[in-house]
Design a protein around this motif. Structure first.
Motif, PDB file in Angstrom:
ATOM      1  N   ALA A   1      49.199  43.907  32.476  1.00  0.00           N
ATOM      2  CA  ALA A   1      47.895  44.335  32.995  1.00  0.00           C
ATOM      3  C   ALA A   1      47.688  43.831  34.414  1.00  0.00           C
ATOM      4  O   ALA A   1      47.147  44.550  35.270  1.00  0.00           O
ATOM      5  N   PHE A   2      48.132  42.603  34.689  1.00  0.00           N
ATOM      6  CA  PHE A   2      47.966  42.070  36.034  1.00  0.00           C
ATOM      7  C   PHE A   2      48.800  42.848  37.045  1.00  0.00           C
ATOM      8  O   PHE A   2      48.339  43.155  38.147  1.00  0.00           O
ATOM      9  N   VAL A   3      50.037  43.175  36.675  1.00  0.00           N
ATOM     10  CA  VAL A   3      50.882  43.979  37.564  1.00  0.00           C
ATOM     11  C   VAL A   3      50.210  45.314  37.854  1.00  0.00           C
ATOM     12  O   VAL A   3      50.205  45.793  38.999  1.00  0.00           O
ATOM     13  N   ALA A   4      49.637  45.924  36.822  1.00  0.00           N
ATOM     14  CA  ALA A   4      48.964  47.213  37.001  1.00  0.00           C
ATOM     15  C   ALA A   4      47.791  47.092  37.965  1.00  0.00           C
ATOM     16  O   ALA A   4      47.571  47.971  38.810  1.00  0.00           O
TER      17      ALA A   4
ATOM     18  N   PRO B   1      49.952  46.809  26.770  1.00  0.00           N
ATOM     19  CA  PRO B   1      48.965  47.159  27.794  1.00  0.00           C
ATOM     20  C   PRO B   1      48.263  48.493  27.589  1.00  0.00           C
ATOM     21  O   PRO B   1      47.419  48.862  28.401  1.00  0.00           O
ATOM     22  N   VAL B   2      48.600  49.240  26.537  1.00  0.00           N
ATOM     23  CA  VAL B   2      48.136  50.628  26.423  1.00  0.00           C
ATOM     24  C   VAL B   2      46.609  50.715  26.365  1.00  0.00           C
ATOM     25  O   VAL B   2      45.990  51.496  27.108  1.00  0.00           O
ATOM     26  N   GLU B   3      45.982  49.943  25.500  1.00  0.00           N
ATOM     27  CA  GLU B   3      44.528  50.050  25.352  1.00  0.00           C
ATOM     28  C   GLU B   3      43.805  49.612  26.617  1.00  0.00           C
ATOM     29  O   GLU B   3      42.904  50.304  27.100  1.00  0.00           O
ATOM     30  N   ALA B   4      44.204  48.445  27.167  1.00  0.00           N
ATOM     31  CA  ALA B   4      43.532  47.941  28.368  1.00  0.00           C
ATOM     32  C   ALA B   4      43.693  48.912  29.535  1.00  0.00           C
ATOM     33  O   ALA B   4      42.736  49.178  30.271  1.00  0.00           O
ATOM     34  N   LEU B   5      44.892  49.451  29.715  1.00  0.00           N
ATOM     35  CA  LEU B   5      45.130  50.394  30.810  1.00  0.00           C
ATOM     36  C   LEU B   5      44.323  51.673  30.626  1.00  0.00           C
ATOM     37  O   LEU B   5      43.745  52.209  31.582  1.00  0.00           O
TER      38      LEU B   5
ATOM     39  N   SER C   1      33.777  49.860  26.475  1.00  0.00           N
ATOM     40  CA  SER C   1      33.314  50.375  27.764  1.00  0.00           C
ATOM     41  C   SER C   1      32.363  49.394  28.423  1.00  0.00           C
ATOM     42  O   SER C   1      32.416  49.172  29.646  1.00  0.00           O
ATOM     43  N   LEU C   2      31.464  48.813  27.634  1.00  0.00           N
ATOM     44  CA  LEU C   2      30.526  47.831  28.181  1.00  0.00           C
ATOM     45  C   LEU C   2      31.277  46.655  28.799  1.00  0.00           C
ATOM     46  O   LEU C   2      30.945  46.187  29.895  1.00  0.00           O
ATOM     47  N   ILE C   3      32.308  46.177  28.105  1.00  0.00           N
ATOM     48  CA  ILE C   3      33.100  45.067  28.630  1.00  0.00           C
ATOM     49  C   ILE C   3      33.795  45.471  29.925  1.00  0.00           C
ATOM     50  O   ILE C   3      33.796  44.720  30.916  1.00  0.00           O
TER      51      ILE C   3
ATOM     52  N   PHE D   1      43.233  43.386  33.808  1.00  0.00           N
ATOM     53  CA  PHE D   1      43.615  42.033  33.399  1.00  0.00           C
ATOM     54  C   PHE D   1      42.535  41.415  32.520  1.00  0.00           C
ATOM     55  O   PHE D   1      42.836  40.780  31.503  1.00  0.00           O
ATOM     56  N   GLY D   2      41.272  41.609  32.888  1.00  0.00           N
ATOM     57  CA  GLY D   2      40.173  41.094  32.072  1.00  0.00           C
ATOM     58  C   GLY D   2      40.147  41.724  30.694  1.00  0.00           C
ATOM     59  O   GLY D   2      39.919  41.037  29.691  1.00  0.00           O
ATOM     60  N   LEU D   3      40.404  43.032  30.629  1.00  0.00           N
ATOM     61  CA  LEU D   3      40.470  43.704  29.334  1.00  0.00           C
ATOM     62  C   LEU D   3      41.643  43.202  28.503  1.00  0.00           C
ATOM     63  O   LEU D   3      41.576  43.148  27.274  1.00  0.00           O
ATOM     64  N   ALA D   4      42.739  42.829  29.172  1.00  0.00           N
ATOM     65  CA  ALA D   4      43.888  42.276  28.457  1.00  0.00           C
ATOM     66  C   ALA D   4      43.543  40.921  27.845  1.00  0.00           C
ATOM     67  O   ALA D   4      43.970  40.605  26.732  1.00  0.00           O
ATOM     68  N   VAL D   5      42.771  40.111  28.573  1.00  0.00           N
ATOM     69  CA  VAL D   5      42.305  38.834  28.006  1.00  0.00           C
ATOM     70  C   VAL D   5      41.411  39.100  26.800  1.00  0.00           C
ATOM     71  O   VAL D   5      41.520  38.437  25.756  1.00  0.00           O
ATOM     72  N   TRP D   6      40.519  40.067  26.941  1.00  0.00           N
ATOM     73  CA  TRP D   6      39.637  40.495  25.851  1.00  0.00           C
ATOM     74  C   TRP D   6      40.461  40.888  24.624  1.00  0.00           C
ATOM     75  O   TRP D   6      40.164  40.475  23.503  1.00  0.00           O
ATOM     76  N   SER D   7      41.521  41.663  24.825  1.00  0.00           N
ATOM     77  CA  SER D   7      42.368  42.099  23.714  1.00  0.00           C
ATOM     78  C   SER D   7      43.207  40.953  23.154  1.00  0.00           C
ATOM     79  O   SER D   7      43.418  40.866  21.946  1.00  0.00           O
TER      80      SER D   7
END
Length: 523
Positions: free
Chosen positions: A104-107, A153-157, A401-403, A414-420
Motif C-alpha cells: 500500500a505504501f509503494v502504491a 493490498p486489493v481491498e485498500a487499493l 468509505s468513512l475511514i 497506507f492508512g487503509l492497510a493499517v485499518w485492514s
C-alpha cells in the motif's frame, strides 16, 4: 507547535468557505496534488467500478470455496479440523496483514495504485490455480500463503481508488458496489456447490477456473482503470497540518528519508485521531463474527439438514440477494443523508449487528425451534437468515468509505492497510479458535454438529455486540475528528504511544500463540 502548524498550512490554499483547494507539496510526494472534487466522466467511473468489483469478487472467492466445500476439502486432502482452521485463519491472515502495509505504501508513494493492483491480482490468480492443483495440506497451505501476498493490498487499493473517483457524498455508494462482490461470491459458490455435487465435479476445478479468469480481469484493470487525482479529506481546515505527511519545509536528502518521514507522519496522524483505534477494534470484532459465520455456517447447516439437497443453493441465493441489497442500501442511505449527518455508518453497523445477532441464534437453533421438524425448521432458517443478513450487512461500504475520507489523502491507501491489518489479525483468530475447539471431534460424528453450534452461538453474537457497543461509543470521537479536533501536544510513551505499543504487543502475542498452538495440534 505553532511553527509546525504554519509549515503544514503552506501545503494548501483556501477558498472563500475555508475549504482547502488543490495545491502540490513543495517537498515530499511532489507529483501528488489534491483537488476539492474529482471530475471523472461517468462512463469511466462506471467502467472502473465494474472492473474493481470483478477483481475484488474474484479475490474473495477462494474462501467461499473452502467454506462450501469444507467436507470435500477435508476428505480429499486428509485434513483435521485444526488443519482446516489453520487454512482459513492465520495461514493467509498473517501474510495478508503484514504485506498489505509495504504494498500500500509503494502504491501511495509512487502514485501507481492501478499498477500495484494489477500485479497483485495476477499473483493471487496464479496462487488460486496452485491451490486447485494441491494434493496435501502443505501444498495448499503454501499456495494460500502465496495468495495472501496477492490479496493483501486489493481491498485498500480498491477503496482508495473509489474514494478519488467521485465526490465524497457518492463514495459510500460506490464502495458499496465494490463490496457486493462478497455476497455475489457466496451466491455463486452456493450454486457451484450444488452443481458440483450433482455432477461429481471436484472442488479444486472451481479454484483453477477462478485463477484463469482472475488473470484476464487483472489485465483489463490495467488497461481501462486510470489513476485518479486525490481529493481532500473530510477533516476540517484547522487541522490541515495533519492532512498529509509532507509537512516539513526543509528539503530532504533522499527518497528513503522522505519515505520514512511519510510513514512516521501517517502513524502520528492515526495516533492523534480520537476515533481511529476504537473504530478499528470494533470493526475487527464485527469481522470476527462474520468470518466465523462465513467459514462454518454453510457446512453446519448442511449437516443439520442432510435431507435438504438444495439448501446450499438457497443459502447462496439468500446471501447473494439479501446481502447485496443490504450493503447497497447502507451506502445509498449514507449518501442520501450525507448533508444531515456524517456518522450514519456507525449507527447502521452498531444497531444492525445487534439486531442481526438475535436472528443468527434463531438460525442456529432453527430445528429446535420448529420441534425437530426438518420441513418447518428449514422455513424458519430461511426467514431468520434473510432478516439476519438484511440487518447485519448494511455496513461494509459505508464504514470503509468513512475511514478512507478521514485519512490523509496522500497516504490514504497506507492508512487503509493499517485499518485492514489490525482487523485481519483479530478476525483471523475466529476460525483458529473454532478449529481448536473441534479438534477432538470427527466431522462425521453427531457431536460435531452440537459443538459447532455452541461455538457459533457464542462467537458470532459476542463479535456483533462488542462491535456494536464500540461503534456507539465512538460516535462523539468521530464528530471531534470530523471537526479537526485531534489530540494535541506531544505524544508520550506514558500516554497514547505506550497504549498503542502495549496493544500491539498483546495482539502480536495472541497471533503467535494461536498460530503456534494450531501448528502443534496439526503436527
Amino acid at each position: 507547535m505553532e511553527g509546525s502548524r504554519d509549515k503544514g498550512n503552506h501545503l494548501f490554499s483556501h477558498d472563500d468557505d475555508g475549504q482547502p483547494t488543490s495545491q502540490t507539496s513543495e517537498n515530499t510526494n511532489e507529483h501528488v496534488s489534491l483537488i476539492s472534487r474529482p471530475k471523472v466522466p461517468i462512463w469511466r467511473i462506471s467502467l472502473s467500478l465494474v472492473l474493481l468489483f470483478l477483481n475484488y469478487f474474484l479475490a474473495q472467492y477462494d474462501k467461499f470455496i473452502l467454506s462450501y466445500f469444507q467436507d470435500d476439502v477435508i476428505s480429499s486432502l486428509h485434513l483435521s479440523s485444526t488443519s482446516y482452521g489453520l487454512l482459513s485463519g492465520y495461514a493467509t491472515g498473517i501474510v495478508y496483514a503484514l504485506l498489505a502495509l509495504p504494498t500500500a505504501f509503494v502504491a501511495d508513494y509512487t502514485s501507481a495504485r492501478v499498477w500495484v493492483l494489477t500485479v497483485a491480482a495476477i499473483w493471487w490468480s496464479l496462487c488460486a490455480i496452485f491451490q486447485g492443483l494441491s494434493h496435501n495440506f502443505w501444498q495448499i497451505l503454501l499456495a494460500r500463503i502465496g495468495m495472501g501476498v496477492g490479496q493483501a493490498p486489493v481491498e485498500a487499493l480498491s477503496v482508495s481508488l473509489i474514494s478519488d473517483l467521485m465526490g465524497k457524498e457518492y463514495v459510500f455508494f460506490g464502495a458499496s458496489i465494490l463490496y457486493v462482490g462478497v455476497y455475489i461470491g457466496e451466491a455463486v459458490s452456493g450454486q457451484i456447490a450444488v452443481a458440483f455435487a450433482r455432477t461429481g465435479t471436484p472442488w479444486n476445478t472451481a479454484l483453477i477456473a477462478i485463477g484463469i479468469v482472475g488473470v484476464v480481469v487483472a489485465l483489463l484493470v490495467r488497461v481501462f482503470v486510470r489513476e485518479p487525482k486525490r481529493q481532500i479529506s473530510l477533516v476540517m481546515a484547522n487541522n490541515l497540518n495533519l492532512h498529509g505527511p509532507a509537512a516539513a519545509s526543509v528539503p530532504l536528502p533522499s527518497r528513503l528519508v522522505t519515505a520514512r518521514k511519510d510513514i512516521l507522519s501517517t502513524f502520528r496522524y492515526l495516533a492523534r485521531m480520537r476515533s481511529f483505534w476504537l473504530l478499528v477494534l470494533s470493526a475487527a470484532f464485527r469481522q470476527l463474527g462474520g468470518n466465523v459465520f462465513g467459514y462454518y455456517m454453510p457446512s453446519y447447516l448442511s449437516n443439520l439438514y442432510p435431507s435438504e439437497p438444495s439448501l446450499l443453493s438457497r443459502y447462496g441465493i439468500i446471501v447473494g440477494v439479501v446481502g447485496s441489497v443490504a450493503v447497497l442500501a447502507g451506502g445509498l442511505l449514507t449518501s442520501l443523508f450525507w448533508n444531515r449527518t456524517k456518522v450514519l455508518p456507525l449507527y447502521l453497523t452498531a444497531i444492525g449487528g445487534m439486531i442481526s445477532s438475535i436472528f443468527v441464534l434463531l438460525m442456529l437453533f432453527s430445528r429446535n425451534v420448529s420441534g425437530d421438524n426438518p420441513g418447518h425448521g428449514v422455513k424458519v432458517l430461511y426467514g431468520t437468515m434473510s432478516i439476519a443478513y438484511l440487518t447485519a450487512e448494511l455496513w461494509l461500504g459505508a464504514i470503509n468509505s468513512l475511514i478512507a475520507l478521514l485519512l490523509p489523502p496522500r497516504t490514504k491507501t497506507f492508512g487503509l492497510a493499517v485499518w485492514s491489518l489490525v482487523q485481519v489479525l483479530i478476525y483471523s483468530s475466529g476460525p483458529e479458535i473454532v478449529g481448536l475447539a473441534l479438534r477432538t471431534t470427527e466431522p462425521t460424528n453427531s457431536a460435531y454438529i452440537e459443538k459447532t453450534r455452541i461455538a457459533l452461538a457464542v462467537m458470532i453474537p459476542i463479535g456483533y455486540w462488542v462491535a456494536g457497543v464500540g461503534f456507539l461509543l465512538a460516535l462523539p470521537l468521530v464528530k471531534l475528528d470530523l471537526a479537526g479536533r485531534f489530540v494535541e501536544g506531544r505524544l508520550s510513551w506514558s500516554g497514547r504511544k505506550g497504549f498503542f505499543l502495549g496493544g500491539g504487543c498483546v495482539l502480536g502475542a495472541l497471533v503467535v500463540s494461536l498460530f503456534t498452538v494450531s501448528i502443534y495440534y496439526k503436527a
